[in-house]
Design a protein around this motif. Structure first.
Motif, PDB file in Angstrom:
ATOM      1  N   THR A   1     -47.566  27.343 106.031  1.00 23.63           N
ATOM      2  CA  THR A   1     -46.471  28.277 106.298  1.00 23.63           C
ATOM      3  C   THR A   1     -45.857  28.002 107.648  1.00 23.63           C
ATOM      4  OG1 THR A   1     -48.078  29.839 107.119  1.00 23.63           O
ATOM      5  CG2 THR A   1     -47.336  30.143 104.849  1.00 23.63           C
ATOM      6  N   GLU A   2     -44.723  28.676 107.911  1.00 26.28           N
ATOM      7  CA  GLU A   2     -43.942  28.427 109.125  1.00 26.28           C
ATOM      8  C   GLU A   2     -44.754  28.569 110.412  1.00 26.28           C
ATOM      9  OE1 GLU A   2     -41.041  27.264 109.575  1.00 26.28           O
ATOM     10  OE2 GLU A   2     -40.452  27.161 107.469  1.00 26.28           O
ATOM     11  N   GLU A   3     -45.679  29.550 110.425  1.00 30.08           N
ATOM     12  CA  GLU A   3     -46.397  29.826 111.682  1.00 30.08           C
ATOM     13  C   GLU A   3     -47.390  28.729 112.009  1.00 30.08           C
ATOM     14  OE1 GLU A   3     -46.537  32.287 109.085  1.00 30.08           O
ATOM     15  OE2 GLU A   3     -44.578  32.858 109.835  1.00 30.08           O
ATOM     16  N   ASN A   4     -47.609  27.863 111.037  1.00 29.97           N
ATOM     17  CA  ASN A   4     -48.714  26.938 111.191  1.00 29.97           C
ATOM     18  C   ASN A   4     -48.241  25.526 111.462  1.00 29.97           C
ATOM     19  OD1 ASN A   4     -51.373  26.079 111.045  1.00 29.97           O
ATOM     20  ND2 ASN A   4     -51.758  27.747 109.585  1.00 29.97           N
ATOM     21  N   ASP A   5     -48.461  25.085 112.697  1.00 32.36           N
ATOM     22  CA  ASP A   5     -47.998  23.746 113.077  1.00 32.36           C
ATOM     23  C   ASP A   5     -48.647  22.665 112.210  1.00 32.36           C
ATOM     24  OD1 ASP A   5     -46.841  21.714 114.906  1.00 32.36           O
ATOM     25  OD2 ASP A   5     -48.948  21.356 115.354  1.00 32.36           O
TER      26      ASP A   5
ATOM     27  N   TYR B   1     -33.584  23.935  80.682  1.00 32.03           N
ATOM     28  CA  TYR B   1     -34.836  24.524  80.190  1.00 32.03           C
ATOM     29  C   TYR B   1     -36.064  23.736  80.618  1.00 32.03           C
ATOM     30  CZ  TYR B   1     -33.379  21.069  76.726  1.00 32.03           C
ATOM     31  OH  TYR B   1     -32.938  19.931  76.140  1.00 32.03           O
ATOM     32  N   ARG B   2     -35.846  22.552  81.196  1.00 34.72           N
ATOM     33  CA  ARG B   2     -37.002  21.792  81.679  1.00 34.72           C
ATOM     34  C   ARG B   2     -37.446  22.245  83.073  1.00 34.72           C
ATOM     35  NH1 ARG B   2     -35.180  15.634  80.069  1.00 34.72           N
ATOM     36  NH2 ARG B   2     -35.401  15.858  77.807  1.00 34.72           N
ATOM     37  N   HIS B   3     -36.633  23.060  83.722  1.00 29.98           N
ATOM     38  CA  HIS B   3     -36.978  23.511  85.069  1.00 29.98           C
ATOM     39  C   HIS B   3     -37.639  24.881  85.010  1.00 29.98           C
ATOM     40  CE1 HIS B   3     -34.592  20.381  87.214  1.00 29.98           C
ATOM     41  NE2 HIS B   3     -33.974  20.359  86.040  1.00 29.98           N
ATOM     42  N   PRO B   4     -38.609  25.147  85.896  1.00 28.66           N
ATOM     43  CA  PRO B   4     -39.311  26.428  85.845  1.00 28.66           C
ATOM     44  C   PRO B   4     -38.496  27.538  86.500  1.00 28.66           C
ATOM     45  CG  PRO B   4     -40.190  25.114  87.605  1.00 28.66           C
ATOM     46  CD  PRO B   4     -39.115  24.284  86.953  1.00 28.66           C
ATOM     47  N   THR B   5     -37.221  27.657  86.127  1.00 31.86           N
ATOM     48  CA  THR B   5     -36.346  28.614  86.816  1.00 31.86           C
ATOM     49  C   THR B   5     -36.429  29.994  86.200  1.00 31.86           C
ATOM     50  OG1 THR B   5     -34.604  27.775  85.395  1.00 31.86           O
ATOM     51  CG2 THR B   5     -34.673  26.942  87.644  1.00 31.86           C
ATOM     52  N   PHE B   6     -37.213  30.162  85.128  1.00 29.97           N
ATOM     53  CA  PHE B   6     -37.247  31.464  84.463  1.00 29.97           C
ATOM     54  C   PHE B   6     -38.467  32.273  84.882  1.00 29.97           C
ATOM     55  CE2 PHE B   6     -34.974  28.421  81.847  1.00 29.97           C
ATOM     56  CZ  PHE B   6     -33.714  28.999  81.845  1.00 29.97           C
ATOM     57  N   TYR B   7     -39.157  31.808  85.933  1.00 26.97           N
ATOM     58  CA  TYR B   7     -40.308  32.540  86.449  1.00 26.97           C
ATOM     59  C   TYR B   7     -39.958  33.126  87.806  1.00 26.97           C
ATOM     60  CZ  TYR B   7     -42.870  29.713  83.055  1.00 26.97           C
ATOM     61  OH  TYR B   7     -43.306  29.117  81.927  1.00 26.97           O
ATOM     62  N   ASP B   8     -40.619  34.255  88.163  1.00 22.83           N
ATOM     63  CA  ASP B   8     -40.522  34.766  89.529  1.00 22.83           C
ATOM     64  C   ASP B   8     -41.530  34.020  90.383  1.00 22.83           C
ATOM     65  OD1 ASP B   8     -38.574  36.600  88.975  1.00 22.83           O
ATOM     66  OD2 ASP B   8     -40.039  38.127  88.349  1.00 22.83           O
ATOM     67  N   ILE B   9     -41.055  33.424  91.465  1.00 18.21           N
ATOM     68  CA  ILE B   9     -41.960  32.681  92.349  1.00 18.21           C
ATOM     69  C   ILE B   9     -42.237  33.524  93.592  1.00 18.21           C
ATOM     70  CG2 ILE B   9     -42.217  30.615  93.756  1.00 18.21           C
ATOM     71  CD1 ILE B   9     -40.423  29.189  91.750  1.00 18.21           C
ATOM     72  N   PRO B  10     -43.493  33.775  93.902  1.00 19.89           N
ATOM     73  CA  PRO B  10     -43.819  34.569  95.112  1.00 19.89           C
ATOM     74  C   PRO B  10     -43.208  33.932  96.362  1.00 19.89           C
ATOM     75  CG  PRO B  10     -45.775  34.181  93.777  1.00 19.89           C
ATOM     76  CD  PRO B  10     -44.684  33.344  93.184  1.00 19.89           C
ATOM     77  N   ASP B  11     -42.860  34.782  97.341  1.00 19.92           N
ATOM     78  CA  ASP B  11     -42.186  34.288  98.554  1.00 19.92           C
ATOM     79  C   ASP B  11     -43.023  33.273  99.319  1.00 19.92           C
ATOM     80  OD1 ASP B  11     -40.059  35.841  97.980  1.00 19.92           O
ATOM     81  OD2 ASP B  11     -40.667  37.502  99.300  1.00 19.92           O
ATOM     82  N   ASP B  12     -44.355  33.434  99.265  1.00 23.48           N
ATOM     83  CA  ASP B  12     -45.185  32.570 100.108  1.00 23.48           C
ATOM     84  C   ASP B  12     -45.613  31.283  99.397  1.00 23.48           C
ATOM     85  OD1 ASP B  12     -46.798  33.807  98.341  1.00 23.48           O
ATOM     86  OD2 ASP B  12     -48.358  34.367  99.787  1.00 23.48           O
ATOM     87  N   VAL B  13     -44.922  30.931  98.319  1.00 29.47           N
ATOM     88  CA  VAL B  13     -45.223  29.652  97.670  1.00 29.47           C
ATOM     89  C   VAL B  13     -44.147  28.629  98.043  1.00 29.47           C
ATOM     90  CG1 VAL B  13     -45.510  28.458  95.489  1.00 29.47           C
ATOM     91  CG2 VAL B  13     -46.391  30.770  95.765  1.00 29.47           C
ATOM     92  N   PRO B  14     -44.485  27.689  98.865  1.00 29.90           N
ATOM     93  CA  PRO B  14     -43.500  26.686  99.275  1.00 29.90           C
ATOM     94  C   PRO B  14     -43.552  25.457  98.365  1.00 29.90           C
ATOM     95  CG  PRO B  14     -45.443  26.481 100.624  1.00 29.90           C
ATOM     96  CD  PRO B  14     -45.765  27.501  99.567  1.00 29.90           C
ATOM     97  N   HIS B  15     -42.728  24.510  98.653  1.00 33.86           N
ATOM     98  CA  HIS B  15     -42.777  23.182  98.030  1.00 33.86           C
ATOM     99  C   HIS B  15     -42.642  23.223  96.517  1.00 33.86           C
ATOM    100  CE1 HIS B  15     -43.772  21.559 101.890  1.00 33.86           C
ATOM    101  NE2 HIS B  15     -44.806  22.349 101.989  1.00 33.86           N
ATOM    102  N   MET B  16     -41.837  24.167  95.965  1.00 30.19           N
ATOM    103  CA  MET B  16     -41.629  24.156  94.515  1.00 30.19           C
ATOM    104  C   MET B  16     -40.370  23.364  94.184  1.00 30.19           C
ATOM    105  SD  MET B  16     -44.003  25.641  92.834  1.00 30.19           S
ATOM    106  CE  MET B  16     -43.409  26.280  91.271  1.00 30.19           C
TER     107      MET B  16
END
Lengths: 288, 94
Positions: free
Chosen positions: A11-15, B79-94
């Motif tokens: 996450t952002e806070e983590n270098d 339809y090949r993209h996972p755009t129909f799901y809610d992604i939690p805010d703290d999940v990066p790199h999707m």
């Protein structure tokens, strides 16, 4: 590093999340920098200058390969090694005393430098460079490994940092020694000639100075004579792989027994220092 | 000086995981030397924990001429993209 969930680590806070990270570490973090009890500050200064000058002067010789290496990739490799040694020199000269690293590096005369003469040998061909680097890093690695047990926590920490660096330097030199020695007739001849050029200065590396003996007795320094067997074993192994013989050339004694550790140097040292110190001496007040 | 050493491509994996990423190329006489050169050229700033090197000649690459049949057909398959799901805010790199 422990995280509550897998994503917290990036996450952002983590270098440390950066794939191409910063993550610098201070080798002296949390280390007690007072002079250990019972240790003579003058002797500690002299010892730090010995190991620091070895690194500073040899680093300068390696820097002379910038724009002169046979391949671009090796130029960067040699520059990296020079920078590692410069870093060791800075820590050691800073440990030497209050006078400060720049003052030690730029405002001492030739007779005050305590490096071994191997470090100052003039810029030769690539075979001479690799031979000098193999000998220097094998010797220094054995020494630094023992120094990690020093009673001076600062020297122990500097040595621990240096061990990782010099292990790579030795590996780099050993790989090239084998490649050249076990290569073509011409490369083999040049590698053997390079070894013969540096070899007369090997005995000096293992001849302890009285300050090394005194500080080794109190557990602060390392007596270099202790690591001769290890050095001989490593060199024999590398040279065997390189199909080269251990050179049989006599050592070059100092003046009345005095050598680099006593401030008695070879002719090329003055020229080296003239270049190393010229900018600082032309403008002593300069900062950058 | 003109090098006749073969060209290698270098891939580095950062210390926090993710994938090996192509970072550049270099010349070396053999695989072992390529690995050492890669260490010196591409991990000077604490970038990596793992390096792959591969001879550039050994890489089979798609050709720009084949761009349309290779890649264009995927552009309209939403339809090949996972755009129909809610992604939690703290999940990066999707």
């Amino acid at each position: 590093m422990v995280f509550d969930n897998a994503y917290e680590a990036i996450t952002e806070e983590n270098d440390s999340r950066w794939a191409f990270g910063t993550g610098f570490t201070d080798p002296l973090e949390g280390v007690d920098t007072s002079v250990p009890s019972g240790v003579d500050a003058g002797e500690l200064e002299a010892y730090c200058l010995m190991l620091g000058d070895d690194a500073l002067v040899f680093s300068h010789r390696l820097q002379e390969w910038c724009t002169n290496a046979p391949e671009l990739e090796d130029e960067v490799a040699i520059a990296n090694i020079a920078l590692d040694l410069l870093g060791q020199a800075r820590l050691l000269l800073a440990r030497a005393g209050e006078r400060g690293e720049d003052s030690y590096a730029f405002f001492r005369g030739e007779h005050e430098f305590r490096n071994v003469r191997l470090a100052e040998l003039p810029h030769g061909d690539f075979g001479e460079l690799i031979a000098a680097l193999l000998v220097f890093s094998t010797w220094r690695l054995a020494l630094l490994r023992r120094l990690t047990e020093s009673r001076d926590p600062v020297l122990a920490a500097i040595a621990a940092k240096g061990v990782k660096e010099v292990t790579y330097h030795r590996d780099y030199a050993a790989q090239w020694t084998v490649r050249l020695g076990d290569g073509t007739d011409h490369s083999r001849e040049r590698m053997a000639a390079g070894l013969a050029t540096g070899w007369p200065y090997v005995d000096e590396l293992f001849t302890p100075h009285e300050i090394e003996v005194s500080l080794a007795a109190s557990g602060v320094a390392v007596n270099p004579a202790e690591s001769r067997a290890e050095f001989d074993e490593v060199l024999a192994q590398v040279l065997r792989a390189a199909t080269l013989d251990v050179p049989e050339v006599p050592g070059i004694p100092g003046v009345s027994g005095r050598t680099g550790r006593d401030g008695v140097h070879t002719e090329s040292m003055g020229y080296l220092l003239a270049e190393l110190q010229s900018v600082a001496r032309a403008d002593p007040e300069a900062t950058w | 000086m003109r090098s006749d050493w073969p060209l290698y491509e270098v891939f580095v994996r950062g210390k926090r995981g993710l994938n090996h990423v192509h970072v550049g190329s270099l010349h070396a006489a053999d695989d072992e030397m390529a690995l050492h050169h890669a260490r010196d050229l591409y991990t000077r700033r604490n970038e990596g924990v793992s390096i792959w090197v591969v001879k550039a000649a050994d890489i089979t690459a798609s050709s720009p001429d084949e761009k349309d049949p290779f890649f264009a057909p995927s552009a309209d398959k939403v339809y090949r993209h996972p755009t129909f799901y809610d992604i939690p805010d703290d999940v990066p790199h999707m």
